[in-house]
Design a protein around this motif. Structure first.
Motif, PDB file in Angstrom:
ATOM      1  N   ILE A 113      -4.697  16.471  -5.451  1.00  0.00           N
ATOM      2  CA  ILE A 113      -4.830  15.162  -4.816  1.00  0.00           C
ATOM      3  C   ILE A 113      -4.177  15.227  -3.441  1.00  0.00           C
ATOM      4  CG2 ILE A 113      -4.087  12.752  -4.924  1.00  0.00           C
ATOM      5  CD1 ILE A 113      -3.944  13.153  -7.977  1.00  0.00           C
ATOM      6  N   PHE A 114      -4.829  14.593  -2.482  1.00  0.00           N
ATOM      7  CA  PHE A 114      -4.274  14.548  -1.143  1.00  0.00           C
ATOM      8  C   PHE A 114      -3.895  13.110  -0.825  1.00  0.00           C
ATOM      9  CE2 PHE A 114      -4.952  18.506   1.194  1.00  0.00           C
ATOM     10  CZ  PHE A 114      -4.057  18.299   2.224  1.00  0.00           C
ATOM     11  N   LEU A 115      -2.655  12.899  -0.408  1.00  0.00           N
ATOM     12  CA  LEU A 115      -2.240  11.557  -0.017  1.00  0.00           C
ATOM     13  C   LEU A 115      -1.916  11.573   1.468  1.00  0.00           C
ATOM     14  CD1 LEU A 115       0.217  10.803  -2.975  1.00  0.00           C
ATOM     15  CD2 LEU A 115      -2.213  10.309  -2.847  1.00  0.00           C
ATOM     16  N   LEU A 116      -2.462  10.617   2.197  1.00  0.00           N
ATOM     17  CA  LEU A 116      -2.200  10.562   3.634  1.00  0.00           C
ATOM     18  C   LEU A 116      -1.656   9.188   4.005  1.00  0.00           C
ATOM     19  CD1 LEU A 116      -5.284  12.138   3.294  1.00  0.00           C
ATOM     20  CD2 LEU A 116      -4.480  12.866   5.519  1.00  0.00           C
ATOM     21  N   ASP A 117      -0.497   9.189   4.648  1.00  0.00           N
ATOM     22  CA  ASP A 117       0.169   7.939   4.994  1.00  0.00           C
ATOM     23  C   ASP A 117      -0.003   7.673   6.493  1.00  0.00           C
ATOM     24  OD1 ASP A 117       1.708   5.709   5.125  1.00  0.00           O
ATOM     25  OD2 ASP A 117       3.599   6.691   4.605  1.00  0.00           O
ATOM     26  N   LYS A 151       0.815  -1.218   0.000  1.00  0.00           N
ATOM     27  CA  LYS A 151       0.000   0.000   0.000  1.00  0.00           C
ATOM     28  C   LYS A 151       0.848   1.268   0.000  1.00  0.00           C
ATOM     29  CE  LYS A 151      -0.854  -0.268   5.037  1.00  0.00           C
ATOM     30  NZ  LYS A 151       0.149  -1.267   5.424  1.00  0.00           N
ATOM     31  N   SER A 152       1.933   1.245   0.809  1.00  0.00           N
ATOM     32  CA  SER A 152       2.781   2.444   0.849  1.00  0.00           C
ATOM     33  C   SER A 152       3.546   2.622  -0.457  1.00  0.00           C
ATOM     34  CB  SER A 152       3.763   2.355   2.014  1.00  0.00           C
ATOM     35  OG  SER A 152       3.056   2.349   3.216  1.00  0.00           O
ATOM     36  N   THR A 153       3.964   1.502  -1.042  1.00  0.00           N
ATOM     37  CA  THR A 153       4.654   1.572  -2.332  1.00  0.00           C
ATOM     38  C   THR A 153       3.740   2.217  -3.367  1.00  0.00           C
ATOM     39  OG1 THR A 153       5.761  -0.475  -1.736  1.00  0.00           O
ATOM     40  CG2 THR A 153       5.887   0.194  -4.032  1.00  0.00           C
ATOM     41  N   THR A 154       2.471   1.816  -3.369  1.00  0.00           N
ATOM     42  CA  THR A 154       1.506   2.381  -4.313  1.00  0.00           C
ATOM     43  C   THR A 154       1.394   3.891  -4.100  1.00  0.00           C
ATOM     44  OG1 THR A 154       0.282   0.310  -4.174  1.00  0.00           O
ATOM     45  CG2 THR A 154      -0.862   2.187  -5.139  1.00  0.00           C
ATOM     46  N   MET A 155       1.254   4.274  -2.851  1.00  0.00           N
ATOM     47  CA  MET A 155       1.133   5.692  -2.510  1.00  0.00           C
ATOM     48  C   MET A 155       2.375   6.480  -2.933  1.00  0.00           C
ATOM     49  SD  MET A 155      -0.587   7.843  -0.263  1.00  0.00           S
ATOM     50  CE  MET A 155      -0.717   7.688   1.477  1.00  0.00           C
ATOM     51  N   ASN A 156       3.555   5.917  -2.660  1.00  0.00           N
ATOM     52  CA  ASN A 156       4.788   6.613  -3.023  1.00  0.00           C
ATOM     53  C   ASN A 156       4.908   6.784  -4.539  1.00  0.00           C
ATOM     54  OD1 ASN A 156       5.414   6.758  -0.354  1.00  0.00           O
ATOM     55  ND2 ASN A 156       6.934   5.123  -0.377  1.00  0.00           N
ATOM     56  N   MET A 157       4.373   5.824  -5.277  1.00  0.00           N
ATOM     57  CA  MET A 157       4.421   5.952  -6.736  1.00  0.00           C
ATOM     58  C   MET A 157       3.448   7.018  -7.212  1.00  0.00           C
ATOM     59  SD  MET A 157       5.181   2.235  -8.371  1.00  0.00           S
ATOM     60  CE  MET A 157       4.001   1.262  -7.480  1.00  0.00           C
ATOM     61  N   ILE A 158       2.292   7.115  -6.563  1.00  0.00           N
ATOM     62  CA  ILE A 158       1.344   8.173  -6.945  1.00  0.00           C
ATOM     63  C   ILE A 158       1.982   9.542  -6.677  1.00  0.00           C
ATOM     64  CG2 ILE A 158      -0.912   9.214  -6.475  1.00  0.00           C
ATOM     65  CD1 ILE A 158      -1.923   6.434  -5.680  1.00  0.00           C
ATOM     66  N   ALA A 159       2.685   9.650  -5.551  1.00  0.00           N
ATOM     67  CA  ALA A 159       3.330  10.929  -5.214  1.00  0.00           C
ATOM     68  C   ALA A 159       4.535  11.203  -6.101  1.00  0.00           C
ATOM     69  CB  ALA A 159       3.757  10.909  -3.753  1.00  0.00           C
ATOM     70  N   GLY A 160       5.090  10.168  -6.714  1.00  0.00           N
ATOM     71  CA  GLY A 160       6.269  10.361  -7.552  1.00  0.00           C
ATOM     72  C   GLY A 160       7.568  10.185  -6.802  1.00  0.00           C
ATOM     73  N   GLN A 168     -16.564  18.151   2.796  1.00  0.00           N
ATOM     74  CA  GLN A 168     -16.793  19.555   2.457  1.00  0.00           C
ATOM     75  C   GLN A 168     -16.078  19.948   1.170  1.00  0.00           C
ATOM     76  OE1 GLN A 168     -15.486  21.241   6.251  1.00  0.00           O
ATOM     77  NE2 GLN A 168     -17.421  22.341   6.307  1.00  0.00           N
ATOM     78  N   PHE A 169     -14.847  19.481   1.023  1.00  0.00           N
ATOM     79  CA  PHE A 169     -14.030  19.969  -0.094  1.00  0.00           C
ATOM     80  C   PHE A 169     -14.091  19.074  -1.316  1.00  0.00           C
ATOM     81  CE2 PHE A 169     -12.155  22.138   3.493  1.00  0.00           C
ATOM     82  CZ  PHE A 169     -12.112  23.426   3.002  1.00  0.00           C
ATOM     83  N   ARG A 170     -14.584  17.852  -1.149  1.00  0.00           N
ATOM     84  CA  ARG A 170     -14.650  16.910  -2.264  1.00  0.00           C
ATOM     85  C   ARG A 170     -13.308  16.788  -2.963  1.00  0.00           C
ATOM     86  NH1 ARG A 170     -16.845  12.770  -2.069  1.00  0.00           N
ATOM     87  NH2 ARG A 170     -18.283  13.010  -0.385  1.00  0.00           N
ATOM     88  N   GLN A 171     -12.295  16.678  -2.164  1.00  0.00           N
ATOM     89  CA  GLN A 171     -10.933  16.566  -2.655  1.00  0.00           C
ATOM     90  C   GLN A 171     -10.639  15.085  -2.875  1.00  0.00           C
ATOM     91  OE1 GLN A 171      -8.551  19.418  -1.500  1.00  0.00           O
ATOM     92  NE2 GLN A 171      -7.315  18.672  -3.174  1.00  0.00           N
ATOM     93  N   THR A 172      -9.970  14.759  -3.948  1.00  0.00           N
ATOM     94  CA  THR A 172      -9.554  13.371  -4.128  1.00  0.00           C
ATOM     95  C   THR A 172      -8.536  13.034  -3.044  1.00  0.00           C
ATOM     96  OG1 THR A 172      -9.767  13.718  -6.494  1.00  0.00           O
ATOM     97  CG2 THR A 172      -8.665  11.692  -5.782  1.00  0.00           C
ATOM     98  N   MET A 173      -8.827  12.010  -2.262  1.00  0.00           N
ATOM     99  CA  MET A 173      -7.940  11.663  -1.154  1.00  0.00           C
ATOM    100  C   MET A 173      -7.589  10.196  -1.213  1.00  0.00           C
ATOM    101  SD  MET A 173      -8.667  13.164   2.570  1.00  0.00           S
ATOM    102  CE  MET A 173      -8.627  14.887   2.949  1.00  0.00           C
ATOM    103  N   VAL A 174      -6.315   9.913  -1.055  1.00  0.00           N
ATOM    104  CA  VAL A 174      -5.884   8.522  -0.942  1.00  0.00           C
ATOM    105  C   VAL A 174      -5.268   8.368   0.441  1.00  0.00           C
ATOM    106  CG1 VAL A 174      -4.504   6.676  -1.922  1.00  0.00           C
ATOM    107  CG2 VAL A 174      -5.394   8.467  -3.406  1.00  0.00           C
ATOM    108  N   TYR A 175      -5.763   7.375   1.162  1.00  0.00           N
ATOM    109  CA  TYR A 175      -5.422   7.237   2.576  1.00  0.00           C
ATOM    110  C   TYR A 175      -4.866   5.841   2.799  1.00  0.00           C
ATOM    111  CZ  TYR A 175      -6.310   7.663   7.611  1.00  0.00           C
ATOM    112  OH  TYR A 175      -6.186   7.741   8.964  1.00  0.00           O
ATOM    113  N   VAL A 176      -3.634   5.765   3.264  1.00  0.00           N
ATOM    114  CA  VAL A 176      -3.016   4.464   3.502  1.00  0.00           C
ATOM    115  C   VAL A 176      -3.144   4.097   4.973  1.00  0.00           C
ATOM    116  CG1 VAL A 176      -0.769   3.362   3.750  1.00  0.00           C
ATOM    117  CG2 VAL A 176      -1.399   4.405   1.593  1.00  0.00           C
TER     118      VAL A 176
END
Lengths: 318, 351, 364
Positions: free
Chosen positions: C154-158, C42-51, C182-190
């Protein structure tokens, strides 16, 4: 968003602080007791020679006088050594020269060392080999380094040969015979020898910069230079202070390599404080005077360094 | 009866009072838990029992005998460390016998004791293995066996499973409780996890700032907390706390109607556990004002509904997967018997 | 506001494959949780999304735009680190202002935006405080504010809640979800905590051993897990899983639960789906919350080995040996350890899994 507010009560945080303080207090007392003998010893080792030096500096004593140093009061001359020193132009020019060398060598070593350390943060082919090679200058005995550079800078030596090859002209600079080039040669030797130490200390500092914070800055859009200036440098402040302090103090005492290369010459062109003191001691054997010089240097240097450190610390707190 | 008791024990570190006037009696064979936030004094109590600290005031008794000046080694209480601290280069058997070898106990006695303890803990078949070849649960048993091999009066554990992840913690705490029950040996246990404390403890002591706030079975404390502080420490989500309005008849900005006559004197605030807060669709006939659904969090078997009363947020824990819409108006109520009343200083009041 | 598309994503570290072919569509404005035990990728996926890391194979698309080769600072991604990565040598204000300063915005604009976000996150009284000694609850808000101020798409939260103490985690969960709503922000949460994923996410992507197991809303994943891993991982406690075999009887298709000496009837829907598996080994699954206990009623008699009463819930541990069952119920039910009770499972809540493959048996 009201519930996001700080929790109503965090008793544990308070207790943590108090608990910590109490434990630290206990620890301090015990620590002091345990290190007491060592502290007394260090005090004795450090303070005794200082007092002895102060005593001798107020006399005209020389080992040739045939009386022990403790009897130097027979040759008491008060502050004469100090007033002489104030009028000693050779002393003042040696001091100026030492400052000049320090102001050029230390920043050069710092920048070179920092640059190399930054390079070494990334992976590249042959990194380990380069790393070993980098450390060689530090391991060379200063006297040997002195002879090495003495050879290199001969008018028929390799430095001129390389310059001839590069420029295509026949370069034959008498490096160590000209007052200006001699000083340059001496500084090059110092930079060669001490850049690796800077490199090592700064590399340790760079490794200690929290990677997450650098990444966070990158993700916030900071460029390499912005990250370096706003995150990396501030995080390395303490270690930079330490590195600079070590080199400033060491460089101020520059002696062995230099003495072998030039003997302080031509004339007094490369005579630094250490060389001057050495010559006065060896040639003139006026130890009372030498003691006065040494004491003045010691006091001014420690004032300088502690001023610099306290200022840096103050900035850090602000 | 080899119980452990404190009589008005106080321990200070410099100006900090780590344990203040603590008194309790731990019965023999009991699973007794100290629970509280970090640095509330739980670990200091363990140290006082072990003899690693000496009380400044009061008395520590083991088996009815004062032990204030008895050295740790002579107190015969054992500690199981959080990281278990098994020696990796020894087999399970060598680990277990270690405390006896240290004490120069005769070989025959050692053998008998190790076998006895291993049998009790069902690890006889594992004795030849080094810790690296054991599972987490098996290692836990070996560590307990090592603590018990000396036949101590009690064994102590300081937050032994906090490093495990959530799922494994749920399994391990049940396992610990099972072991303790089988052995029937006094276990004194420190934790900062309320779920764990309630799950394992026969009785527990709730700590705050070095003081014991309440002692009782988990059910007693959960159902009849002595104070607002205790009420909030146990239960997830936390108990809803509300001030009683000027009329003394309503709470939560008028969304909750209080039982009036049935209330004790001088009530400053009320508390309702999330599972006791009833949420129904709003109807005009309902007394009081409606609340708005702020957030709905499904847990699968339960659902946490956060409600906005207009002044504060309340949480309700509902069974199953109810169809509650965000922003919708709902009516709140609570069985009067399940309302907790608190005085101005946070002390519990009973009707 | 950006949709993320992970296309045949693979990540290898040397010989180790951290992520095996992942396909996932994260919708614009969605709160997606990547859930799994440590080492699931899951963290690897997130790190790839973040670049922070590049994929070994496959593509990452933001609104259809290939992100390969786009530096991490230029992806418009806000990242909240597990340890928050607050710049400890700066005060709260400078932390918040950082993203705007490096963009060279005028001081006046920076100041007004910092004040706005500080006000929103209730950090205003702390602006001049050094950030090194703040409590975790405040650090978390600061980390969110620092990322939010540059208005990332995009918001990523680890695992941002793993350092928050338990009592406030519930509050933070609600607030985080409310903010996102409220913000309808795309969020990915690990996270590795199924509770966090269940309570906050619009959809959950459950991962294990570098493989995406299931994607769905929290209740889909809870009610209809696609395999044994998901069934056991979601829920607290996880699903009860008993081994048995499908057999025909006069009551139609039933599950023979072997050593429990019990045959469990199946609801018509489940029976229809399981028809093709008749005679095979299966796993009979049901939620601990969907069990009813009675002293003498219908159901299987099972010994109560242990009862945990944890606040609002009581967990009864039933049975011995390999076939153990947990039952969760409210505190009004009493079960004594050492007694025997009758266990009845709501037929509609039963899920069957192929014992060999672990895959759920469902209607085709």
């Amino acid at each position: 968003m009201t519930s996001l507010a700080t929790p109503e009560k965090m008793p544990m945080a308070d207790a943590a602080l108090k608990d910590g303080a109490a434990a630290a207090d206990d620890g301090r007392r015990l620590g002091f007791a345990l290190t007491m003998p060592a502290q007394v010893l260090v005090l004795f080792i450090a303070v005794f020679p200082l007092l002895m030096q102060l005593y001798i500096s107020l006399t005209d004593w020389s080992p040739l006088d045939g009386i022990g140093w403790w009897q130097a009061y027979e040759l008491w001359n008060g502050f004469a050594n100090y007033t002489d020193l104030m009028a000693d132009t050779r002393f003042w020019s040696a001091l100026g020269r030492t400052a000049l060398v320090m102001l050029i060598c230390v920043p050069a070593e710092f920048l070179l060392g920092l640059g190399l350390a930054i390079l070494f943060m990334d992976d590249f082919v042959g990194k380990r080999v380069f790393y070993s090679i980098m450390l060689v200058p530090m391991m060379v005995v200063p006297a040997v380094a002195g002879y090495m550079f003495f050879m290199l800078f001969q008018s028929g030596g390799p430095v001129n040969d390389i310059l001839s090859g590069v420029t295509g002209m026949n370069v034959s600079i008498a490096w160590l015979s000209d007052p200006t080039t001699a000083l340059i040669a001496v500084m090059i030797a110092d930079i060669w020898q001490w850049t690796p130490l800077m490199f090592l200390i700064l590399l340790a500092g760079l490794v200690g910069v929290p990677e997450d914070q650098v990444r966070a800055a990158t993700l916030l859009g900071a460029s390499w230079w912005q990250r370096f200036r706003t995150i990396v440098l501030p995080k390395m402040k303490t270690i930079i202070i330490i590195a600079l302090a070590i080199r400033v103090i060491e460089n101020f005492k520059i002696f062995d390599t230099l003495y072998i290369m030039t003997g302080g010459g031509p004339g007094v062109a490369t005579e630094t404080i250490s060389v001057y003191i050495y010559k006065v001691t060896q040639q003139d054997l006026i130890w009372g005077y030498v003691a006065a010089i040494a004491l003045v240097i010691l006091i001014s240097l420690s004032i300088l360094v502690s001023l610099a450190i306290s200022r840096m610390n103050k900035k850090k707190e602000a | 009866m080899a119980g452990i008791s404190f009589r008005n024990v106080t321990k200070r570190y410099g100006k900090t009072v780590a344990v203040k006037n603590a008194s309790f009696d731990i019965q023999s064979g009991e699973f007794f838990c100290f629970f509280g936030p970090p640095l509330s004094g739980k670990s200091t109590i363990l140290k006082l029992i072990l003899g690693l600290e000496t009380p400044d005031e009061g008395e520590v008794l083991i088996g009815g005998k004062p032990v204030n000046h008895v050295a740790p080694a002579s107190r015969n209480v054992a500690m199981v460390f959080q990281n278990l601290a098994l020696f990796p280069h020894m087999t399970a058997a060598q680990n277990i016998r270690f405390p006896l070898v240290e004490r120069k106990v005769p070989e025959a006695t050692i053998k008998a004791r190790v076998d006895e303890v291993a049998a009790k803990l069902h690890i006889a078949h594992l004795l030849h293995k080094p810790p690296a070849q054991l599972s987490g649960g098996e290692r836990q048993r070996v560590a307990i066996a090592r603590a018990l091999v000396r036949d101590p009066v009690a064994y102590l554990m300081d937050d032994p499973i906090s490093a495990l992840d959530a799922r494994l913690r749920e399994e391990t705490r049940v396992e610990l409780k099972r072991i303790q029950r089988e052995l029937g040996q006094t276990l004194i246990y420190v934790t900062h996890d309320q779920e764990e404390a309630m799950s394992v403890a026969d009785r527990m002591a709730i700590m705050e700032d070095g003081e014991i706030r309440q002692i009782g079975t988990p059910v007693e404390i959960y159902d009849r907390p002595a104070s607002r502080y205790v009420a909030q420490l146990l239960g997830a989500p936390m108990m809803n706390l509300m001030a009683v309005d000027a009329s003394g008849l309503e709470a939560g900005e008028g969304t909750i109607i209080l039982p009036g006559q049935a209330m004790p004197q001088d009530v400053a605030g009320v508390g309702i556990r999330p599972e006791d807060l009833k949420v129904e669709p709003w109807a005009e006939s309902h007394p009081g004002r409606p609340a708005t659904v702020y957030e709905v969090e499904p847990l699968g078997g339960y659902t946490v509904v956060t409600l906005d009363t207009g002044g504060q947020k309340l949480r309700a824990l509902m069974r199953g997967q109810p169809d509650v819409r965000i922003e919708s108006a709902v009516a709140l109520s609570c069985n009067p018997e399940r309302i907790h009343f608190f005085g101005a200083a946070g002390e519990a009041l009973r009707p | 506001m950006t949709a993320i598309h992970l296309e045949n994503l693979v990540k290898r570290f040397g010989a180790f494959t951290a992520l095996k072919t992942m396909d996932l569509e994260i919708r614009d404005g969605e709160f997606m949780a990547l859930l799994g035990p440590s080492g699931c990728g899951k963290s690897t996926t997130m790190n790839m999304i973040a670049g922070m890391e590049g994929p070994s194979e496959g593509r990452i698309l933001f609104d259809g735009r290939d992100m390969n080769g786009v530096a991490m600072g230029r992806r418009g991604v806000g990242f909240v680190f597990q340890n928050y990565a607050i710049f400890t040598h700066m005060n709260v204000y400078d932390n918040l202002a950082y993203g705007l300063r490096v963009r060279g915005l005028p001081d006046a604009e920076i100041d007004s935006r910092v004040k706005k976000i500080a006000d929103f996150l209730q950090l205003t009284p702390l602006l001049k405080q050094p950030s090194a000694k703040l409590s975790v609850n405040i650090l978390q808000r600061l980390a969110i504010g620092r990322s939010a101020i540059v208005e990332p798409a995009i918001f990523l939260l680890d695992e941002p809640l793993s350092n928050v103490d338990a009592a406030f985690r519930a509050v933070m969960r609600t607030e985080l979800k409310h903010l996102q709503r409220q913000f309808r922000q795309t969020m990915v949460y690990v996270t590795h905590d199924q509770l966090e994923a269940m309570t906050m996410a619009d959809r959950i992507a459950v991962m294990d051993h570098g493989v995406l197991q299931q994607v769905g809303t929290p209740l889909e994943v809870y009610n209809n897990p696609v395999n044994l891993f998901v069934a056991g991982f979601i829920g607290s406690p996880g699903m009860n899983l008993l081994r048995g075999s499908l057999a025909d009887s006069d009551r139609g298709l039933v599950v023979d639960l072997g050593e429990l000496g019990l045959t469990a009837p199946l609801s018509p829907e489940v029976a229809a789906a399981a028809r093709a598996h008749a005679g095979r080994e299966v796993v009979y699954g049901f939620r601990p919350e969907r069990v009813s206990l009675s002293v003498t009623g219908e159901g299987v008699p099972m010994p109560v080995t242990f009862v945990e009463r944890i606040g609002a819930r009581t967990i009864a541990h039933l049975g011995t040996g390999a076939q153990r069952v947990k039952a969760v119920f409210d505190n009004d039910v009493t079960a004594e350890s050492g007694t025997t009770v009758s266990v009845a499972v709501e037929p509609a809540s039963v899920r069957l899994f192929d014992a060999a493959t672990g895959i759920a048996i469902r209607e085709a």
